[in-house]
Design a protein around this motif. Structure first.
Motif, PDB file in Angstrom:
ATOM      1  N   LYS A 100       0.848  -1.188   0.000  1.00  0.00           N
ATOM      2  CA  LYS A 100       0.000   0.000   0.000  1.00  0.00           C
ATOM      3  C   LYS A 100       0.885   1.241   0.000  1.00  0.00           C
ATOM      4  CE  LYS A 100      -0.740  -0.548   4.974  1.00  0.00           C
ATOM      5  NZ  LYS A 100      -1.771  -0.711   6.015  1.00  0.00           N
ATOM      6  N   PRO A 101       0.335   2.381  -0.420  1.00  0.00           N
ATOM      7  CA  PRO A 101       1.146   3.598  -0.506  1.00  0.00           C
ATOM      8  C   PRO A 101       1.713   4.021   0.846  1.00  0.00           C
ATOM      9  CG  PRO A 101      -0.915   3.851  -1.718  1.00  0.00           C
ATOM     10  CD  PRO A 101      -1.034   2.585  -0.930  1.00  0.00           C
ATOM     11  N   ASP A 102       2.928   4.563   0.799  1.00  0.00           N
ATOM     12  CA  ASP A 102       3.521   5.150   1.994  1.00  0.00           C
ATOM     13  C   ASP A 102       2.997   6.560   2.209  1.00  0.00           C
ATOM     14  OD1 ASP A 102       5.613   3.112   2.846  1.00  0.00           O
ATOM     15  OD2 ASP A 102       6.102   3.373   0.725  1.00  0.00           O
ATOM     16  N   PHE A 103       2.642   7.219   1.100  1.00  0.00           N
ATOM     17  CA  PHE A 103       2.178   8.601   1.192  1.00  0.00           C
ATOM     18  C   PHE A 103       1.310   8.920  -0.023  1.00  0.00           C
ATOM     19  CE2 PHE A 103       2.985  13.311   0.845  1.00  0.00           C
ATOM     20  CZ  PHE A 103       2.319  13.656   2.013  1.00  0.00           C
ATOM     21  N   THR A 104       0.209   9.641   0.205  1.00  0.00           N
ATOM     22  CA  THR A 104      -0.703  10.014  -0.872  1.00  0.00           C
ATOM     23  C   THR A 104      -0.969  11.513  -0.822  1.00  0.00           C
ATOM     24  OG1 THR A 104      -1.807   7.851  -0.868  1.00  0.00           O
ATOM     25  CG2 THR A 104      -3.016   9.690  -1.851  1.00  0.00           C
ATOM     26  N   LEU A 105      -0.912  12.148  -1.975  1.00  0.00           N
ATOM     27  CA  LEU A 105      -1.298  13.544  -2.125  1.00  0.00           C
ATOM     28  C   LEU A 105      -2.652  13.569  -2.813  1.00  0.00           C
ATOM     29  CD1 LEU A 105       2.112  14.909  -3.388  1.00  0.00           C
ATOM     30  CD2 LEU A 105       0.984  15.713  -1.310  1.00  0.00           C
ATOM     31  N   TYR A 106      -3.664  14.057  -2.104  1.00  0.00           N
ATOM     32  CA  TYR A 106      -4.994  14.176  -2.701  1.00  0.00           C
ATOM     33  C   TYR A 106      -5.216  15.620  -3.125  1.00  0.00           C
ATOM     34  CZ  TYR A 106      -9.951  15.112  -2.965  1.00  0.00           C
ATOM     35  OH  TYR A 106     -11.176  15.577  -3.391  1.00  0.00           O
ATOM     36  N   LEU A 107      -5.396  15.836  -4.416  1.00  0.00           N
ATOM     37  CA  LEU A 107      -5.623  17.170  -4.975  1.00  0.00           C
ATOM     38  C   LEU A 107      -7.115  17.446  -4.943  1.00  0.00           C
ATOM     39  CD1 LEU A 107      -3.292  16.834  -8.094  1.00  0.00           C
ATOM     40  CD2 LEU A 107      -2.679  17.668  -5.817  1.00  0.00           C
ATOM     41  N   ASP A 108      -7.528  18.290  -4.023  1.00  0.00           N
ATOM     42  CA  ASP A 108      -8.956  18.539  -3.829  1.00  0.00           C
ATOM     43  C   ASP A 108      -9.430  19.729  -4.656  1.00  0.00           C
ATOM     44  OD1 ASP A 108     -11.516  18.163  -2.512  1.00  0.00           O
ATOM     45  OD2 ASP A 108     -11.072  20.048  -1.497  1.00  0.00           O
ATOM     46  N   ILE A 109     -10.547  19.517  -5.372  1.00  0.00           N
ATOM     47  CA  ILE A 109     -11.105  20.594  -6.187  1.00  0.00           C
ATOM     48  C   ILE A 109     -12.610  20.411  -6.307  1.00  0.00           C
ATOM     49  CG2 ILE A 109     -10.882  19.424  -8.428  1.00  0.00           C
ATOM     50  CD1 ILE A 109      -9.894  22.168  -9.526  1.00  0.00           C
ATOM     51  N   ASP A 110     -13.328  21.507  -6.396  1.00  0.00           N
ATOM     52  CA  ASP A 110     -14.774  21.463  -6.645  1.00  0.00           C
ATOM     53  C   ASP A 110     -14.996  20.795  -8.005  1.00  0.00           C
ATOM     54  OD1 ASP A 110     -17.400  22.154  -7.551  1.00  0.00           O
ATOM     55  OD2 ASP A 110     -17.432  23.827  -6.142  1.00  0.00           O
ATOM     56  N   PRO A 111     -15.863  19.784  -8.072  1.00  0.00           N
ATOM     57  CA  PRO A 111     -16.092  19.092  -9.347  1.00  0.00           C
ATOM     58  C   PRO A 111     -16.525  20.014 -10.480  1.00  0.00           C
ATOM     59  CG  PRO A 111     -17.092  17.871  -7.547  1.00  0.00           C
ATOM     60  CD  PRO A 111     -16.624  19.172  -6.971  1.00  0.00           C
ATOM     61  N   VAL A 112     -17.230  21.076 -10.166  1.00  0.00           N
ATOM     62  CA  VAL A 112     -17.654  22.014 -11.214  1.00  0.00           C
ATOM     63  C   VAL A 112     -16.425  22.605 -11.909  1.00  0.00           C
ATOM     64  CG1 VAL A 112     -18.831  24.192 -11.685  1.00  0.00           C
ATOM     65  CG2 VAL A 112     -19.832  22.562 -10.071  1.00  0.00           C
ATOM     66  N   ILE A 113     -15.447  23.009 -11.120  1.00  0.00           N
ATOM     67  CA  ILE A 113     -14.220  23.579 -11.678  1.00  0.00           C
ATOM     68  C   ILE A 113     -13.408  22.510 -12.399  1.00  0.00           C
ATOM     69  CG2 ILE A 113     -12.046  24.741 -11.116  1.00  0.00           C
ATOM     70  CD1 ILE A 113     -13.464  25.922  -8.657  1.00  0.00           C
ATOM     71  N   GLY A 114     -13.277  21.351 -11.769  1.00  0.00           N
ATOM     72  CA  GLY A 114     -12.484  20.279 -12.350  1.00  0.00           C
ATOM     73  C   GLY A 114     -13.030  19.792 -13.681  1.00  0.00           C
ATOM     74  N   LEU A 115     -14.346  19.626 -13.760  1.00  0.00           N
ATOM     75  CA  LEU A 115     -14.949  19.137 -14.999  1.00  0.00           C
ATOM     76  C   LEU A 115     -14.830  20.161 -16.112  1.00  0.00           C
ATOM     77  CD1 LEU A 115     -18.105  17.357 -13.560  1.00  0.00           C
ATOM     78  CD2 LEU A 115     -16.120  16.272 -14.634  1.00  0.00           C
ATOM     79  N   GLU A 116     -14.904  21.445 -15.780  1.00  0.00           N
ATOM     80  CA  GLU A 116     -14.726  22.480 -16.788  1.00  0.00           C
ATOM     81  C   GLU A 116     -13.303  22.426 -17.350  1.00  0.00           C
ATOM     82  OE1 GLU A 116     -15.380  25.160 -19.538  1.00  0.00           O
ATOM     83  OE2 GLU A 116     -16.940  24.256 -18.280  1.00  0.00           O
ATOM     84  N   ARG A 117     -12.342  22.228 -16.470  1.00  0.00           N
ATOM     85  CA  ARG A 117     -10.955  22.067 -16.921  1.00  0.00           C
ATOM     86  C   ARG A 117     -10.822  20.853 -17.831  1.00  0.00           C
ATOM     87  NH1 ARG A 117      -7.257  22.709 -11.457  1.00  0.00           N
ATOM     88  NH2 ARG A 117      -7.632  24.939 -11.015  1.00  0.00           N
ATOM     89  N   ALA A 118     -11.482  19.756 -17.457  1.00  0.00           N
ATOM     90  CA  ALA A 118     -11.408  18.527 -18.249  1.00  0.00           C
ATOM     91  C   ALA A 118     -12.017  18.728 -19.633  1.00  0.00           C
ATOM     92  CB  ALA A 118     -12.107  17.384 -17.514  1.00  0.00           C
ATOM     93  N   ARG A 119     -13.106  19.467 -19.705  1.00  0.00           N
ATOM     94  CA  ARG A 119     -13.760  19.716 -20.999  1.00  0.00           C
ATOM     95  C   ARG A 119     -12.853  20.536 -21.916  1.00  0.00           C
ATOM     96  NH1 ARG A 119     -18.168  20.742 -17.441  1.00  0.00           N
ATOM     97  NH2 ARG A 119     -19.657  19.007 -17.451  1.00  0.00           N
ATOM     98  N   VAL A 120     -12.172  21.492 -21.344  1.00  0.00           N
ATOM     99  CA  VAL A 120     -11.243  22.302 -22.136  1.00  0.00           C
ATOM    100  C   VAL A 120     -10.123  21.431 -22.684  1.00  0.00           C
ATOM    101  CG1 VAL A 120      -9.529  24.167 -21.996  1.00  0.00           C
ATOM    102  CG2 VAL A 120     -11.769  24.435 -20.911  1.00  0.00           C
ATOM    103  N   ARG A 121      -9.733  20.421 -21.919  1.00  0.00           N
ATOM    104  CA  ARG A 121      -8.640  19.534 -22.294  1.00  0.00           C
ATOM    105  C   ARG A 121      -8.977  18.681 -23.508  1.00  0.00           C
ATOM    106  NH1 ARG A 121      -7.653  16.619 -17.171  1.00  0.00           N
ATOM    107  NH2 ARG A 121      -9.177  15.153 -17.971  1.00  0.00           N
ATOM    108  N   GLY A 122     -10.261  18.362 -23.713  1.00  0.00           N
ATOM    109  CA  GLY A 122     -10.631  17.552 -24.871  1.00  0.00           C
ATOM    110  C   GLY A 122     -11.854  16.692 -24.614  1.00  0.00           C
ATOM    111  N   GLU A 123     -12.051  15.699 -25.465  1.00  0.00           N
ATOM    112  CA  GLU A 123     -13.220  14.829 -25.383  1.00  0.00           C
ATOM    113  C   GLU A 123     -13.221  14.043 -24.074  1.00  0.00           C
ATOM    114  OE1 GLU A 123     -15.332  11.216 -27.957  1.00  0.00           O
ATOM    115  OE2 GLU A 123     -13.671  12.374 -28.796  1.00  0.00           O
TER     116      GLU A 123
END
Length: 206
Positions: free
Chosen positions: A129-152
């Motif tokens: 199992k992982p020794d250390f995890t970085l969780y990048l927290d973001i509002d899904p509204v913002i994250g999904l908009e970024r994903a849409r800009v990235r492409g299909e």
């Protein structure tokens, strides 16, 4: 020499995992650690085929449990072929997603019972199992908009907002309850996110 470590980057779509991975890799290499980089699902020829199955839009509805089992099939293959051998060699492993993704996406997003996921985890992942995890927290509204800009968008990225809200809630629930997970505010500027990452790595004593 410091023993090999298994470090994971987690987060919703659009959270900036690619930039975070680059930041962590550079930090590790600057500290003299040999790095093997992986991604999930995928990371081996067979696991990449499973990735295609999971992410492609299908002509039939994919049952949540089918998705869960495919994720763990790919994960076990990656563990056996790449992650465990790398750690045994003394290499540090830097992973784009791991088991926490299934606990959040399939457990939270798909609402699969956590006891089922835990039983599968314990049966197939063993003590790795992982020794250390970085969780990048973001509002899904913002994250999904970024994903849409990235492409299909792929099959999972096309889910409704409520799915990602449940996924984020589960991520945060787990992150607040487990000491080896650092929460990074991914809504900040790139420079600020990178600074948070470096601070977290240093605080973890890596």
């Amino acid at each position: 020499m410091t023993a090999a470590r298994f470090i994971v980057i987690e987060g919703l779509e659009g959270a900036g995992k690619t930039t975070a991975i680059s930041t962590v890799r550079q930090w590790l290499e600057n500290h003299g650690h040999p790095v093997v980089q992986t991604r999930e699902p995928g990371g081996t020829p067979l696991a990449e085929q499973i990735r295609t199955l999971v992410k492609s839009v299908q002509t039939e509805q994919v049952a949540p449990e089918t998705e869960l089992l495919l994720m763990y099939a790919a994960r076990v293959q990656l563990l056996s072929q790449v992650i465990r051998p790398a750690l045994l060699r003394g290499d540090w492993v830097l992973a784009d997603r791991h088991d926490l993704s299934s606990r959040a996406y399939q457990g939270g997003g798909r609402m699969i019972d956590a006891t089922l996921i835990d039983s599968i985890r314990q049966a197939v992942l063993g003590q790795t199992k992982p020794d250390f995890t970085l969780y990048l927290d973001i509002d899904p509204v913002i994250g999904l908009e970024r994903a849409r800009v990235r492409g299909e968008l792929d099959r999972i990225e096309q889910e409704q907002l409520a799915f990602f809200q449940r996924t984020r809630a589960r991520y945060l629930e787990i992150a607040h309850s487990e000491p080896n997970i650092a929460i990074i505010d991914a809504s900040r500027t790139v420079a600020e996110v990178q600074q948070q990452i470096v601070v977290a790595l240093e605080a973890a004593g890596l």
